[in-house]
Design an enzyme around this catalytic site. Structure first.
Site, mmCIF file in Angstrom:
data_model
loop_
_atom_site.group_PDB
_atom_site.id
_atom_site.type_symbol
_atom_site.label_atom_id
_atom_site.label_comp_id
_atom_site.label_asym_id
_atom_site.label_seq_id
_atom_site.Cartn_x
_atom_site.Cartn_y
_atom_site.Cartn_z
ATOM 1 N N ASN A 14 0.837 -1.209 0.000
ATOM 2 C CA ASN A 14 0.000 0.000 0.000
ATOM 3 C C ASN A 14 0.866 1.252 0.000
ATOM 4 O O ASN A 14 0.544 2.231 -0.683
ATOM 5 C CB ASN A 14 -0.939 0.003 1.217
ATOM 6 N N ARG A 69 4.149 0.031 25.558
ATOM 7 C CA ARG A 69 3.524 0.602 24.352
ATOM 8 C C ARG A 69 3.668 2.116 24.360
ATOM 9 O O ARG A 69 3.971 2.735 23.338
ATOM 10 C CB ARG A 69 2.040 0.211 24.328
ATOM 11 N N MET A 94 1.198 -2.852 11.905
ATOM 12 C CA MET A 94 0.480 -3.816 12.730
ATOM 13 C C MET A 94 0.735 -3.584 14.221
ATOM 14 O O MET A 94 1.215 -4.465 14.941
ATOM 15 C CB MET A 94 0.862 -5.245 12.312
ATOM 16 N N ARG A 95 0.395 -2.381 14.655
ATOM 17 C CA ARG A 95 0.521 -2.026 16.063
ATOM 18 C C ARG A 95 -0.762 -1.348 16.518
ATOM 19 O O ARG A 95 -1.335 -0.536 15.780
ATOM 20 C CB ARG A 95 1.659 -1.005 16.277
ATOM 21 N N ILE A 96 -1.197 -1.677 17.719
ATOM 22 C CA ILE A 96 -2.282 -0.900 18.322
ATOM 23 C C ILE A 96 -1.651 0.356 18.902
ATOM 24 O O ILE A 96 -0.611 0.289 19.573
ATOM 25 C CB ILE A 96 -2.998 -1.723 19.411
ATOM 26 N N HIS A 113 -7.884 -0.816 6.274
ATOM 27 C CA HIS A 113 -8.198 -2.052 6.994
ATOM 28 C C HIS A 113 -8.831 -3.041 6.009
ATOM 29 O O HIS A 113 -9.697 -2.653 5.217
ATOM 30 C CB HIS A 113 -9.166 -1.745 8.150
ATOM 31 N N LEU A 148 -10.476 1.299 18.123
ATOM 32 C CA LEU A 148 -9.733 0.547 17.107
ATOM 33 C C LEU A 148 -10.600 0.206 15.881
ATOM 34 O O LEU A 148 -11.654 -0.423 16.019
ATOM 35 C CB LEU A 148 -9.193 -0.755 17.725
ATOM 36 N N ASP A 149 -10.144 0.604 14.707
ATOM 37 C CA ASP A 149 -10.800 0.304 13.425
ATOM 38 C C ASP A 149 -12.231 0.844 13.348
ATOM 39 O O ASP A 149 -13.085 0.260 12.676
ATOM 40 C CB ASP A 149 -10.799 -1.220 13.154
HETATM 41 C C1 GAR Z 1 -3.161 -4.802 4.095
HETATM 42 O O1 GAR Z 1 -4.083 -5.757 3.648
HETATM 43 C C2 GAR Z 1 -3.791 -3.918 5.141
HETATM 44 O O2 GAR Z 1 -5.152 -3.683 4.921
HETATM 45 C C3 GAR Z 1 -3.609 -4.751 6.372
HETATM 46 O O3 GAR Z 1 -2.332 -5.317 6.250
HETATM 47 C C4 GAR Z 1 -2.015 -5.460 4.860
HETATM 48 C C5 GAR Z 1 -0.710 -4.768 4.630
HETATM 49 O O4 GAR Z 1 -0.242 -4.987 3.330
HETATM 50 N N1 GAR Z 1 -3.711 -3.943 7.555
HETATM 51 C C6 GAR Z 1 -4.224 -4.370 8.685
HETATM 52 O O5 GAR Z 1 -4.617 -5.515 8.842
HETATM 53 C C7 GAR Z 1 -4.284 -3.328 9.775
HETATM 54 N N2 GAR Z 1 -5.071 -3.798 10.849
HETATM 55 P P1 GAR Z 1 0.955 -4.105 2.758
HETATM 56 O O6 GAR Z 1 2.071 -4.085 3.814
HETATM 57 O O7 GAR Z 1 1.395 -4.852 1.524
HETATM 58 O O8 GAR Z 1 0.442 -2.742 2.470
#
Ligand code: GAR
Length: 200
Positions: A14, A69, A94-96, A113, A148-149
């Protein structure tokens, strides 16, 4: 120039889509915005090399090196703020995040997400969508709030869940849509922010 700081933890696809969109869409000229830095909490995040190849400064801040944290988030905040960002973009980070961190970036913190929020916040979204018998899945770009989210939704994309789908192939179908909607949502969000960063 308004700085965008992108946070990643993994492949960074992304982030790469946003960097490409910024280059091809001439965000510097059109939006007075640039991707100023890519930060990761993991040294092995593949996206770091890609950012480096595009001439974007990268930095690793290993969360395991911090006692709490809050300590990690404070250090991360200090690194991010070196760039005085107009926008902080979470791209597979991937961190809260602690409430203090979220409050500091209120109104300028975005996330993508891999589900159609408010369905399936948290982890394992694709397995959960398949287990629930969903016929459709998708991705959501939203503003980040302490809940969250659950922040205000900026964009969504829908994909079908096909018979025999595994979490992996559903994830790939969703991810290809993330690559479309996230750069668009970031550009749209920037277009609505004041042209000059508050921090100059
Ligand atoms: C993506 O699918 C994103 O939506 C998800 O991790 C992936 C990262 O892909 N994010 C989450 O799950 C956040 N909670 P990338 O590193 O190739 O962009």
């Amino acid at each position: 120039m308004r700085n965008i700081v992108i946070l990643i933890s993994g492949s960074g696809s992304n982030m790469a889509a946003i960097v490409r969109a910024a280059e091809l869409g001439h965000w510097a000229e059109r939006l007075n915005a640039q991707v100023a830095a890519v930060l990761s909490n993991r040294a092995d995040a593949q996206g770091l090399a890609l950012a480096h190849d595009h001439g974007i400064p990268t930095q690793v801040l290993d969360h395991k090196a911090f006692a709490s944290r809050e300590d990690f988030d404070a250090a991360l905040k200090a690194e991010i703020d070196r760039y005085a960002p107009a926008l902080v973009v979470l791209a597979g980070f991937m961190r809260i995040l602690s409430p203090a961190f979220v409050a500091h970036y209120a109104g300028r913190l975005l996330n993508v997400h891999p589900s159609l929020l408010p369905a399936f916040p948290g982890l394992n979204t694709h397995q959960r969508a398949i287990d629930a018998g969903c016929r459709f899945a998708g991705a959501t770009v939203h503003q980040v709030t302490v809940d969250l989210d659950h922040g205000p939704i900026l964009a969504q994309a829908v994909v079908p869940v096909l018979p025999g789908d595994t979490p992996d192939n559903l994830a790939a179908r969703v991810l290809s849509q993330e690559h479309l909607i996230y750069p668009q949502a970031v550009a749209h969000f920037l277009a609505q922010l004041p042209m000059r960063s508050k921090r100059g």
